[in-house]
Design a protein around this motif. Structure first.
Motif, short mmCIF file in Angstrom:
data_model
loop_
_atom_site.label_atom_id
_atom_site.label_comp_id
_atom_site.label_asym_id
_atom_site.label_seq_id
_atom_site.Cartn_x
_atom_site.Cartn_y
_atom_site.Cartn_z
N SER A 145 14.32 5.24 1.69
CA SER A 145 14.52 4.11 2.58
C SER A 145 13.30 4.03 3.50
N LEU A 146 12.60 2.91 3.48
CA LEU A 146 11.40 2.73 4.28
C LEU A 146 11.62 1.63 5.30
N ASP A 147 11.28 1.92 6.55
CA ASP A 147 11.32 0.94 7.63
C ASP A 147 9.92 0.86 8.21
N VAL A 148 9.26 -0.27 8.01
CA VAL A 148 7.90 -0.47 8.47
C VAL A 148 7.97 -1.45 9.64
N VAL A 149 7.29 -1.15 10.74
CA VAL A 149 7.34 -2.01 11.93
C VAL A 149 5.96 -2.08 12.57
N SER A 150 5.61 -3.27 13.04
CA SER A 150 4.29 -3.49 13.64
C SER A 150 4.31 -3.25 15.14
N GLY A 151 3.11 -3.25 15.68
CA GLY A 151 2.96 -3.31 17.12
C GLY A 151 3.29 -4.73 17.57
N GLY A 191 0.83 -1.21 0.00
CA GLY A 191 0.00 0.00 0.00
C GLY A 191 0.85 1.25 0.00
N LEU A 192 1.96 1.23 0.74
CA LEU A 192 2.88 2.37 0.74
C LEU A 192 3.52 2.55 -0.64
N TYR A 193 3.88 1.44 -1.26
CA TYR A 193 4.45 1.49 -2.61
C TYR A 193 3.46 2.15 -3.57
N ASP A 194 2.19 1.77 -3.46
CA ASP A 194 1.16 2.36 -4.32
C ASP A 194 1.04 3.86 -4.09
N LEU A 195 1.17 4.31 -2.84
CA LEU A 195 1.07 5.74 -2.53
C LEU A 195 2.25 6.54 -3.05
N ILE A 196 3.38 5.89 -3.27
CA ILE A 196 4.56 6.59 -3.79
C ILE A 196 4.21 7.23 -5.13
N GLY A 197 3.47 6.53 -5.96
CA GLY A 197 2.93 7.11 -7.19
C GLY A 197 3.95 7.54 -8.22
N PHE A 254 9.07 -6.51 11.27
CA PHE A 254 9.69 -5.34 10.65
C PHE A 254 9.93 -5.64 9.18
N HIS A 255 9.84 -4.61 8.37
CA HIS A 255 10.07 -4.77 6.92
C HIS A 255 10.81 -3.54 6.39
N PRO A 256 12.13 -3.64 6.30
CA PRO A 256 12.90 -2.55 5.70
C PRO A 256 12.98 -2.76 4.19
N TRP A 257 12.75 -1.71 3.43
CA TRP A 257 12.88 -1.80 1.98
C TRP A 257 13.19 -0.42 1.42
N LYS A 279 11.59 1.17 -8.88
CA LYS A 279 11.72 -0.22 -8.45
C LYS A 279 11.92 -0.29 -6.94
N ALA A 280 11.27 -1.27 -6.34
CA ALA A 280 11.46 -1.52 -4.91
C ALA A 280 12.52 -2.59 -4.73
N SER A 281 13.25 -2.50 -3.63
CA SER A 281 14.23 -3.54 -3.31
C SER A 281 13.50 -4.84 -3.01
N ASP A 282 14.20 -5.93 -3.16
CA ASP A 282 13.62 -7.24 -2.91
C ASP A 282 13.99 -7.67 -1.49
N SER A 283 13.21 -7.21 -0.53
CA SER A 283 13.45 -7.57 0.87
C SER A 283 12.20 -8.19 1.45
N HIS A 284 12.36 -8.91 2.54
CA HIS A 284 11.24 -9.62 3.15
C HIS A 284 11.12 -9.21 4.62
#
Length: 169
Positions: free
Chosen positions: A150-156, A46-52, A79-82, A56-61
């Motif tokens: 650089s995006l770092d996404v982290v959950s509760g 969803g964040l990738y879609d908002l970039i608009g 956590f998902h860094p990409w 290319k996004a990095s291939d991370s998991h």
């Protein structure tokens, strides 16, 4: 990258994701590590879609980390860094502005925006999504070669379903 992730995860403790303005990590619900990881992939998508912008996004998991002060066998965070590499590096300024205006329209609350404390004074944006119990830190690294976000996404903090233990990956 290895140093950036712990730093981002330290700062993304759910700053505003609790009702009492404490640094307490919010509870994200009950889930297996795999299901929570799949949910995190959807948030990142969803964040990738908002970039608009084209790029290319990095291939991370996503990965699994401990919840501070909780039982490490039954509680975890995802956590998902990409990174996002635009087709045209000049698009990054517009992308950051787009994210600053669009994220709140999609359930995110901007809790920080401005230059970071690095030598390069990179533009940084931090946002929380109360509903999804997720935070994101986005850094516009214009002086990198190539320039990127650089995006770092982290959950509760999740709790595993009864009788199950955290699967680490």
């Amino acid at each position: 990258m290895a140093l950036a992730v712990p730093l981002a995860l330290t700062t993304l403790t759910g700053c505003s994701m609790t009702d009492n303005d404490s640094a307490e990590i919010p509870l994200a619900g009950t889930s297996t590590s795999r299901d929570a990881s799949d949910a995190m992939k959807k948030v990142s998508s969803g964040l990738y879609d908002l970039i608009g912008a084209k790029g290319k996004a990095s291939d991370s998991h996503p990965g699994v980390m401990d919840c501070s002060g909780k039982n490490t066998k039954t509680h975890f965070r995802i956590f998902h860094p990409w990174s996002f590499y635009p087709s045209a590096p000049s698009d990054l300024d517009q992308v950051m502005e787009r994210l600053r205006t669009e994220l709140p329209k999609h359930g995110w609350k901007i809790v920080g925006y401005g230059p970071d404390t690095s030598r390069n004074k990179n533009m940084s944006l931090t946002a929380d999504n109360e509903q999804k119990k997720v935070s994101v830190s986005i850094v516009h690294m214009s002086k990198n070669d190539p320039p990127k976000l650089s995006l770092d996404v982290v959950s509760g903090c999740y709790k595993t379903p009864g009788g199950e233990e955290v699967e680490r990956f």
